[in-house]
Design an enzyme around this catalytic site. Sequence first.
Site, PDB file in Angstrom:
ATOM      1  N   PRO A 138       0.847  -1.198   0.000  1.00 38.67           N
ATOM      2  CA  PRO A 138       0.000   0.000   0.000  1.00 38.67           C
ATOM      3  C   PRO A 138       0.879   1.245   0.000  1.00 38.67           C
ATOM      4  CG  PRO A 138       0.055  -0.999   2.202  1.00 38.67           C
ATOM      5  CD  PRO A 138       0.845  -1.896   1.292  1.00 38.67           C
ATOM      6  N   ALA A 163       0.407   5.526  -0.175  1.00 35.87           N
ATOM      7  CA  ALA A 163      -0.543   6.646  -0.205  1.00 35.87           C
ATOM      8  C   ALA A 163      -0.356   7.474  -1.472  1.00 35.87           C
ATOM      9  CB  ALA A 163      -0.349   7.514   1.030  1.00 35.87           C
ATOM     10  N   CYS A 212       2.523   2.905   9.647  1.00 34.72           N
ATOM     11  CA  CYS A 212       2.906   4.178   9.032  1.00 34.72           C
ATOM     12  C   CYS A 212       3.529   5.094  10.082  1.00 34.72           C
ATOM     13  CB  CYS A 212       1.695   4.855   8.395  1.00 34.72           C
ATOM     14  SG  CYS A 212       2.177   6.371   7.539  1.00 34.72           S
ATOM     15  N   LYS A 234      -0.386  -4.550   9.011  1.00 28.72           N
ATOM     16  CA  LYS A 234       0.971  -4.238   8.550  1.00 28.72           C
ATOM     17  C   LYS A 234       1.663  -3.460   9.662  1.00 28.72           C
ATOM     18  CE  LYS A 234       3.414  -2.293   4.563  1.00 28.72           C
ATOM     19  NZ  LYS A 234       3.744  -0.890   4.877  1.00 28.72           N
ATOM     20  N   ASP A 248      13.047  -3.197   1.027  1.00 31.86           N
ATOM     21  CA  ASP A 248      14.298  -3.262   0.275  1.00 31.86           C
ATOM     22  C   ASP A 248      14.378  -4.426  -0.717  1.00 31.86           C
ATOM     23  OD1 ASP A 248      14.952  -1.104   1.796  1.00 31.86           O
ATOM     24  OD2 ASP A 248      16.461  -2.116   3.025  1.00 31.86           O
ATOM     25  N   GLY A 268       7.202  -2.420  -2.627  1.00 28.22           N
ATOM     26  CA  GLY A 268       6.657  -1.069  -2.713  1.00 28.22           C
ATOM     27  C   GLY A 268       7.368  -0.233  -3.750  1.00 28.22           C
TER      28      GLY A 268
HETATM   29  C1  LIG Z   1       5.267   7.035  -1.056  1.00 29.28           C
HETATM   30  C2  LIG Z   1       4.971   5.958  -0.048  1.00 29.28           C
HETATM   31  C3  LIG Z   1       3.699   5.849   0.497  1.00 29.28           C
HETATM   32  C4  LIG Z   1       3.422   4.848   1.436  1.00 29.28           C
HETATM   33  N1  LIG Z   1       2.134   4.722   1.931  1.00 29.28           N
HETATM   34  C5  LIG Z   1       1.838   3.677   2.765  1.00 29.28           C
HETATM   35  C6  LIG Z   1       0.494   3.422   3.177  1.00 29.28           C
HETATM   36  O1  LIG Z   1      -0.470   4.117   2.778  1.00 29.28           O
HETATM   37  N2  LIG Z   1       0.274   2.371   4.025  1.00 29.28           N
HETATM   38  C7  LIG Z   1       1.293   1.566   4.463  1.00 29.28           C
HETATM   39  O2  LIG Z   1       1.043   0.629   5.218  1.00 29.28           O
HETATM   40  N3  LIG Z   1       2.566   1.766   4.062  1.00 29.28           N
HETATM   41  C8  LIG Z   1       2.851   2.790   3.216  1.00 29.28           C
HETATM   42  N4  LIG Z   1       4.139   2.945   2.756  1.00 29.28           N
HETATM   43  C9  LIG Z   1       5.180   1.958   3.127  1.00 29.28           C
HETATM   44  C10 LIG Z   1       5.255   0.856   2.068  1.00 29.28           C
HETATM   45  O3  LIG Z   1       4.049   0.111   2.042  1.00 29.28           O
HETATM   46  C11 LIG Z   1       6.434  -0.112   2.368  1.00 29.28           C
HETATM   47  O4  LIG Z   1       6.274  -0.638   3.657  1.00 29.28           O
HETATM   48  C12 LIG Z   1       7.797   0.574   2.277  1.00 29.28           C
HETATM   49  O5  LIG Z   1       7.894   1.378   1.115  1.00 29.28           O
HETATM   50  C13 LIG Z   1       8.939  -0.462   2.296  1.00 29.28           C
HETATM   51  O6  LIG Z   1       8.841  -1.329   1.192  1.00 29.28           O
HETATM   52  P1  LIG Z   1       9.818  -1.166  -0.120  1.00 29.28           P
HETATM   53  O7  LIG Z   1      11.229  -1.203   0.401  1.00 29.28           O
HETATM   54  O8  LIG Z   1       9.472  -2.312  -0.991  1.00 29.28           O
HETATM   55  O9  LIG Z   1       9.493   0.177  -0.713  1.00 29.28           O
HETATM   56  C14 LIG Z   1       4.444   3.951   1.840  1.00 29.28           C
HETATM   57  C15 LIG Z   1       5.727   4.069   1.277  1.00 29.28           C
HETATM   58  C16 LIG Z   1       5.987   5.043   0.331  1.00 29.28           C
HETATM   59  C17 LIG Z   1       7.384   5.119  -0.272  1.00 29.28           C
END
Ligand SMILES: Cc1cc2nc3c(=O)[nH]c(=O)nc-3n(C[C@H](O)[C@H](O)[C@H](O)COP(=O)(O)O)c2cc1C
Length: 335
Positions: free
Chosen positions: A19, A21, A105, A144, A207, A229
């Site tokens: 997810p 935002a 978050c 989460k 990551d 993400g």
């Molecule tokens: C721009 C942005 C918005 C995010 N919005 C949410 C959100 O709405 N809900 C949530 O649980 N995590 C949110 N996250 C966290 C991501 O879901 C994820 O946990 C985080 O980016 C780490 O994963 P990655 O290394 O694959 O990016 C957000 C991350 C980013 C970069």
Amino acid sequence: MFPWGLKTPDNKPFLALAPMAALTHAPFRELVASYTGCDLFFTEMLNVRALVFQNPEKDPYLRQAQRDRPLVAQLVGRDPELFAQAVRRLEERFDFAGYDLNFGCARGVIQRYGWGVSLMKEPELACEIVRAVCASTKKPVSAKIRSGWKHDREALLGFARALTESGLSLLTIHPRTAQEGFKRPARWEEIRWLAEELPIPVVGNGDVFGPEEARRMHEETGCAGIMIGRAALLRPWIFRDVRSYLTGGEIPPPPPPIEAPEELARLIRELLPEEIQEKRFSLWLFWYLQNFSFGVHYFREIQKIPGLEGKLARLRELLAKESFRPYPARPYLHR
Ligand SMILES: Cc1cc2nc3c(=O)[nH]c(=O)nc-3n(C[C@H](O)[C@H](O)[C@H](O)COP(=O)(O)O)c2cc1C
């Protein structure tokens, strides 16, 4: 044991889009789904108060696309009764596969309200929220979380066990503390602690920037699923590539660089109201253009061009001579 029929027969992890935002709206999820390989989708976080007091039929963030299934609605807030009411409203009007509780978050404004990761300081309230949501739906309920406030094995396991006993069907962890932002690497060993201890499927997040990291996360942690993400913002086809690699195949060649922007713009026009179309497209471009060495300059230039069509016209010129580097697809800037 595995909600939403997620267990893959060959014991490979299932793959989920994180997810995010203002980014994982219906058009983006549809784009990801069109490239195949993603097994589970989440909405961006939805404020339970807004779900209860505003007209959900008019809410663009509740739009669903065609292929973004199973689709889980992620909820954020702190009042168990509002969570319960929000779920009951969604149950009446929408067809979500389940509900995910945002206990992770760490953004300033979210913490000021006592939402998101703040609830990891209040385990009893977090468990009350899980129970209230489970009592309002027969569908699976997931959560989460992050590491918490420090890297503390017993505190993390205690919190996760309490949530599980309150009725959770699946748990995702992004193993960084509330203060860490993206500065330090995610501590995958914490995913392993949970995967070893919990009776429910644990999804690892943090990551994974390409197929090789997905393989390593699964091997090192034994997680049931992998959530991606930021790298999916850079390469919306990453799930197809991870799936192929994990099942012993080659990584297919990437699509032409202009393909994803063209397709996303088309889907945004189809699925989002006009007043937010351009903003949502630009928010995504900020990430996508980081695939290219001059991406920051491209982004600055494109931002100044008004209208989706104008932006696309210039992108066609700029991206005509670009190509993708091999994985990992790691962003160098954050917002
Ligand atoms: C721009 C942005 C918005 C995010 N919005 C949410 C959100 O709405 N809900 C949530 O649980 N995590 C949110 N996250 C966290 C991501 O879901 C994820 O946990 C985080 O980016 C780490 O994963 P990655 O290394 O694959 O990016 C957000 C991350 C980013 C970069």
